[in-house]
Design a protein around this motif. Structure first.
Motif, mmCIF file in Angstrom:
data_model
loop_
_atom_site.group_PDB
_atom_site.id
_atom_site.type_symbol
_atom_site.label_atom_id
_atom_site.label_comp_id
_atom_site.label_asym_id
_atom_site.label_seq_id
_atom_site.Cartn_x
_atom_site.Cartn_y
_atom_site.Cartn_z
ATOM 1 N N LYS A 16 -4.326 -17.098 0.229
ATOM 2 C CA LYS A 16 -4.264 -16.397 1.226
ATOM 3 C C LYS A 16 -2.876 -15.079 1.181
ATOM 4 O O LYS A 16 -2.892 -14.250 1.823
ATOM 5 C CB LYS A 16 -4.239 -17.142 2.720
ATOM 6 C CG LYS A 16 -5.363 -17.742 2.849
ATOM 7 C CD LYS A 16 -5.547 -18.606 4.148
ATOM 8 C CE LYS A 16 -5.695 -17.832 5.264
ATOM 9 N NZ LYS A 16 -5.800 -18.430 6.605
ATOM 10 N N GLN A 17 -1.922 -15.578 0.705
ATOM 11 C CA GLN A 17 -0.467 -14.783 0.555
ATOM 12 C C GLN A 17 -1.055 -13.789 -0.366
ATOM 13 O O GLN A 17 -0.502 -12.346 0.002
ATOM 14 C CB GLN A 17 0.555 -15.591 0.041
ATOM 15 C CG GLN A 17 1.385 -16.484 1.041
ATOM 16 C CD GLN A 17 2.281 -17.333 0.501
ATOM 17 O OE1 GLN A 17 2.579 -17.297 -0.796
ATOM 18 N NE2 GLN A 17 2.816 -18.072 1.057
ATOM 19 N N ARG A 18 -1.625 -13.944 -1.561
ATOM 20 C CA ARG A 18 -1.980 -12.766 -2.345
ATOM 21 C C ARG A 18 -3.073 -11.865 -1.955
ATOM 22 O O ARG A 18 -2.925 -10.631 -2.093
ATOM 23 C CB ARG A 18 -2.293 -13.358 -3.961
ATOM 24 C CG ARG A 18 -2.505 -12.465 -4.732
ATOM 25 C CD ARG A 18 -2.375 -12.863 -6.173
ATOM 26 N NE ARG A 18 -2.758 -11.752 -7.161
ATOM 27 C CZ ARG A 18 -2.739 -12.175 -8.302
ATOM 28 N NH1 ARG A 18 -2.400 -13.198 -8.790
ATOM 29 N NH2 ARG A 18 -3.196 -10.936 -9.186
ATOM 30 N N GLU A 21 -6.988 -10.441 2.849
ATOM 31 C CA GLU A 21 -8.437 -10.426 3.711
ATOM 32 C C GLU A 21 -9.101 -11.615 3.346
ATOM 33 O O GLU A 21 -10.196 -11.700 4.009
ATOM 34 C CB GLU A 21 -9.101 -9.211 2.683
ATOM 35 C CG GLU A 21 -9.441 -9.411 1.180
ATOM 36 C CD GLU A 21 -8.523 -9.198 0.302
ATOM 37 O OE1 GLU A 21 -7.257 -9.059 0.436
ATOM 38 O OE2 GLU A 21 -8.761 -8.981 -0.869
ATOM 39 N N LEU A 22 -8.660 -12.485 2.751
ATOM 40 C CA LEU A 22 -9.414 -13.964 2.937
ATOM 41 C C LEU A 22 -9.138 -14.912 4.115
ATOM 42 O O LEU A 22 -7.884 -14.749 4.781
ATOM 43 C CB LEU A 22 -8.789 -14.785 1.577
ATOM 44 C CG LEU A 22 -9.050 -14.341 0.479
ATOM 45 C CD1 LEU A 22 -8.564 -15.240 -0.694
ATOM 46 C CD2 LEU A 22 -10.554 -14.152 -0.051
ATOM 47 N N ARG A 40 -17.742 -16.400 -3.416
ATOM 48 C CA ARG A 40 -16.950 -15.640 -2.272
ATOM 49 C C ARG A 40 -15.769 -15.000 -2.605
ATOM 50 O O ARG A 40 -15.824 -14.000 -1.974
ATOM 51 C CB ARG A 40 -16.705 -17.137 -1.283
ATOM 52 C CG ARG A 40 -17.938 -17.522 -0.390
ATOM 53 C CD ARG A 40 -17.608 -18.309 0.418
ATOM 54 N NE ARG A 40 -16.716 -19.427 0.253
ATOM 55 C CZ ARG A 40 -17.146 -20.639 -0.123
ATOM 56 N NH1 ARG A 40 -18.178 -20.956 -0.367
ATOM 57 N NH2 ARG A 40 -15.818 -21.552 -0.307
ATOM 58 N N LEU A 41 -14.885 -15.693 -3.343
ATOM 59 C CA LEU A 41 -13.617 -15.014 -3.648
ATOM 60 C C LEU A 41 -13.904 -13.699 -4.460
ATOM 61 O O LEU A 41 -13.050 -12.755 -4.342
ATOM 62 C CB LEU A 41 -12.689 -15.849 -4.457
ATOM 63 C CG LEU A 41 -12.356 -17.312 -3.753
ATOM 64 C CD1 LEU A 41 -11.671 -18.015 -4.684
ATOM 65 C CD2 LEU A 41 -11.614 -16.790 -2.490
ATOM 66 N N GLU A 42 -14.782 -13.609 -5.451
ATOM 67 C CA GLU A 42 -15.115 -12.453 -6.118
ATOM 68 C C GLU A 42 -15.716 -11.198 -5.301
ATOM 69 O O GLU A 42 -15.138 -10.207 -5.095
ATOM 70 C CB GLU A 42 -16.345 -12.889 -7.104
ATOM 71 C CG GLU A 42 -16.739 -11.614 -7.967
ATOM 72 C CD GLU A 42 -17.972 -12.142 -8.757
ATOM 73 O OE1 GLU A 42 -18.256 -11.174 -9.651
ATOM 74 O OE2 GLU A 42 -18.665 -13.016 -8.506
#
Length: 70
Positions: A16-18, A21-22, A40-42
């Motif tokens: 979430k820090q990096r 948008e997540l 989802r992350l992709e």
């Protein structure tokens, strides 16, 4: 794609820090559904699945190194 549940709370915060948008919903982890998480992350980050796996693996290694130093 081996994610351990006890590490996930730490990895989730780092992701979430990096990638601001997540959301929490994007980062829901369920055993046996790692591929869905990576997909989802992709989608949300615009990174390839290989890049996502590499990023998570790097974060896991850093976490393990840090925890062994404590």
């Amino acid at each position: 794609m081996n994610i351990r549940g006890y590490q996930w709370s730490v990895l989730k915060k780092l992701l979430k820090q990096r990638f601001t948008e997540l959301s929490d919903e994007d980062l829901v982890f369920e055993r046996g559904k790692e591929r869905e998480l990576y997909s989802r992350l992709e989608r949300k980050t615009g990174k390839s699945q290989e890049d996502v796996a590499r990023i998570i693996k790097g974060m896991q290694q850093a976490y393990l190194q840090q925890s062994t130093l404590l």
